[in-house]
Write a protein that holds these residues in place. Structure first.
Motif, PDB file in Angstrom:
ATOM      1  N   ASP A 232       0.832  -1.208   0.000  1.00 46.26           N
ATOM      2  CA  ASP A 232       0.000   0.000   0.000  1.00 46.26           C
ATOM      3  C   ASP A 232       0.868   1.261   0.000  1.00 46.26           C
ATOM      4  O   ASP A 232       0.527   2.259  -0.640  1.00 46.26           O
ATOM      5  CB  ASP A 232      -0.918   0.013   1.224  1.00 46.26           C
ATOM      6  N   ASN A 233       1.990   1.244   0.730  1.00 47.29           N
ATOM      7  CA  ASN A 233       2.884   2.401   0.745  1.00 47.29           C
ATOM      8  C   ASN A 233       3.551   2.621  -0.608  1.00 47.29           C
ATOM      9  O   ASN A 233       3.893   3.754  -0.966  1.00 47.29           O
ATOM     10  CB  ASN A 233       3.963   2.223   1.814  1.00 47.29           C
ATOM     11  N   ILE A 239       3.357   1.710  -7.945  1.00 49.36           N
ATOM     12  CA  ILE A 239       3.018   0.293  -7.938  1.00 49.36           C
ATOM     13  C   ILE A 239       1.512   0.091  -7.995  1.00 49.36           C
ATOM     14  O   ILE A 239       0.746   0.735  -7.278  1.00 49.36           O
ATOM     15  CB  ILE A 239       3.581  -0.394  -6.669  1.00 49.36           C
ATOM     16  N   ASN A 240       1.074  -0.806  -8.877  1.00 55.26           N
ATOM     17  CA  ASN A 240      -0.314  -1.242  -8.934  1.00 55.26           C
ATOM     18  C   ASN A 240      -0.339  -2.727  -8.551  1.00 55.26           C
ATOM     19  O   ASN A 240       0.117  -3.577  -9.319  1.00 55.26           O
ATOM     20  CB  ASN A 240      -0.879  -1.048 -10.339  1.00 55.26           C
ATOM     21  N   PRO A 241      -0.852  -3.048  -7.374  1.00 53.76           N
ATOM     22  CA  PRO A 241      -0.795  -4.441  -6.898  1.00 53.76           C
ATOM     23  C   PRO A 241      -1.466  -5.448  -7.823  1.00 53.76           C
ATOM     24  O   PRO A 241      -1.194  -6.653  -7.721  1.00 53.76           O
ATOM     25  CB  PRO A 241      -1.522  -4.371  -5.540  1.00 53.76           C
ATOM     26  N   CYS A 260      10.977  -2.366  -7.956  1.00 48.97           N
ATOM     27  CA  CYS A 260       9.974  -3.224  -8.586  1.00 48.97           C
ATOM     28  C   CYS A 260      10.036  -3.013 -10.094  1.00 48.97           C
ATOM     29  O   CYS A 260      10.177  -1.879 -10.556  1.00 48.97           O
ATOM     30  CB  CYS A 260       8.584  -2.891  -8.075  1.00 48.97           C
ATOM     31  N   PHE A 261       9.901  -4.089 -10.851  1.00 46.25           N
ATOM     32  CA  PHE A 261      10.017  -3.984 -12.302  1.00 46.25           C
ATOM     33  C   PHE A 261       9.168  -5.058 -12.964  1.00 46.25           C
ATOM     34  O   PHE A 261       8.681  -5.991 -12.303  1.00 46.25           O
ATOM     35  CB  PHE A 261      11.477  -4.108 -12.743  1.00 46.25           C
ATOM     36  N   CYS A 280       9.093   1.035 -10.112  1.00 40.96           N
ATOM     37  CA  CYS A 280       9.191   1.661  -8.801  1.00 40.96           C
ATOM     38  C   CYS A 280      10.641   1.582  -8.323  1.00 40.96           C
ATOM     39  O   CYS A 280      11.245   0.505  -8.315  1.00 40.96           O
ATOM     40  CB  CYS A 280       8.267   0.948  -7.824  1.00 40.96           C
ATOM     41  N   TYR A 281      11.192   2.733  -7.952  1.00 40.24           N
ATOM     42  CA  TYR A 281      12.572   2.783  -7.450  1.00 40.24           C
ATOM     43  C   TYR A 281      12.554   3.726  -6.241  1.00 40.24           C
ATOM     44  O   TYR A 281      12.510   4.949  -6.391  1.00 40.24           O
ATOM     45  CB  TYR A 281      13.512   3.304  -8.537  1.00 40.24           C
TER      46      TYR A 281
END
Length: 296
Positions: A232-233, A239-241, A260-261, A280-281
């Motif tokens: 969530d953070n 990020i899209n879960p 995240c990639f 996401c970095y």
């Protein structure tokens, strides 16, 4: 009747007498000449007076015309001067207002930037570096339990989309819910440099290509186990879960890098031929003053 004088002896005589009664001098013609001269003189004087009167009238007329023109010009100059003054004043006021508004916006922007800088750049003594320990565990499905001796805790998959964190008496400290019945857990121990404070980075994956199902950074706060960072953070960082991600985290210069990639795989190609695209970095460090993690 006109009284005249004899030009010879000065005797007073009438203008109709031809000879002087005293000296006998003939005076008729002289009298006529004098009369003509006098009449001519009177006419000249009358003409001069008329001309002078006309000249005076013309002078007076032009004088008033000149005064009228001067007044008109003066009023025009005054009006132009007033217009120029107020127009310049209004323009200057507008410029001052615009400048004041720009200065206000610049000041607000500068204050905001300074606030961001202050938020990111804390005093050195308030920031403590992070370190990975050698305690790395991996739970494949529900076949094992990962135990961490520093905090006397363990992690276990219990099925039904749930994994748990247990204390040394097997009491549940925390639950982790995922989208898979039996996920895989990768757990790494993190500590603060020059401290005995420990945290646990829990990554939940599924499938042969380690699709990210969940992420948590947990530790104690005010004596209670809590979740500091979760998926969530990471939403505010892109990020899209619901989408497919992989995760590759590391610690660089005392900061945890959450990366995240996803792989862009050309049609007809294998996953091994996919191109890595960062989604996401995020940099994470520990604020010792606030006793929490910062993300930026």
């Amino acid at each position: 009747m006109i009284i005249i004088f004899c030009p010879n002896c000065g005797n007073q005589i009438n203008d109709n007498e031809k000879f002087c009664s005293k000296c006998g001098n003939q005076i008729k013609q002289d009298s006529q000449d004098n009369n003509e001269q006098m009449k001519q003189s009177e006419k000249t004087i009358s003409n001069n007076i008329s001309q002078n009167v006309d000249t005076e009238k013309n002078y007076t007329k032009y004088k008033y015309i000149g005064i009228f023109i001067a007044v008109i010009l003066l009023l025009g100059l005054v009006s132009f001067g007033a217009y120029s003054y107020f127009a310049h004043k209004d323009t200057k006021q507008v410029e001052q207002n615009v400048t004041a508004e720009q200065n206000k916006e610049n000041t607000a922007s500068e204050d905001k930037n300074n606030a961001v800088k202050e938020d990111v750049k804390q005093p050195v003594e308030d920031i403590v570096n992070l370190e990975y320990t050698q305690n790395d565990k991996f739970i494949l499905g529900d076949k094992e339990v990962a135990y961490f001796p520093n905090s006397k805790i363990s992690f276990k998959n219990i099925g039904n989309n749930c994994s748990v964190m247990l204390d040394d008496k097997n009491q549940v400290l925390m639950n982790f819910y995922t989208n898979r019945d039996v996920p895989d857990l990768s757990i790494k121990e993190i500590k603060l440099a020059n401290s005995n404070k420990f945290f646990y980075e829990v990554k939940c994956t599924a499938g042969a290509h380690a699709k990210l199902e969940g992420y948590w950074l947990v530790g104690k706060k005010d004596g209670e186990w809590t979740i500091f960072i979760s998926m969530d953070n990471l939403k505010s960082f892109g990020i899209n879960p619901d989408k497919y991600y992989n995760m590759n985290n590391k610690i660089v210069n005392g900061k945890l890098i959450i990366n995240c990639f996803h792989l862009e795989v050309p049609e007809g190609k294998s996953m091994a031929e996919g191109k890595k695209v960062d989604d996401c970095y995020v940099k994470v460090d520990w604020d010792n003053n606030k006793q929490t993690f910062r993300m930026y």
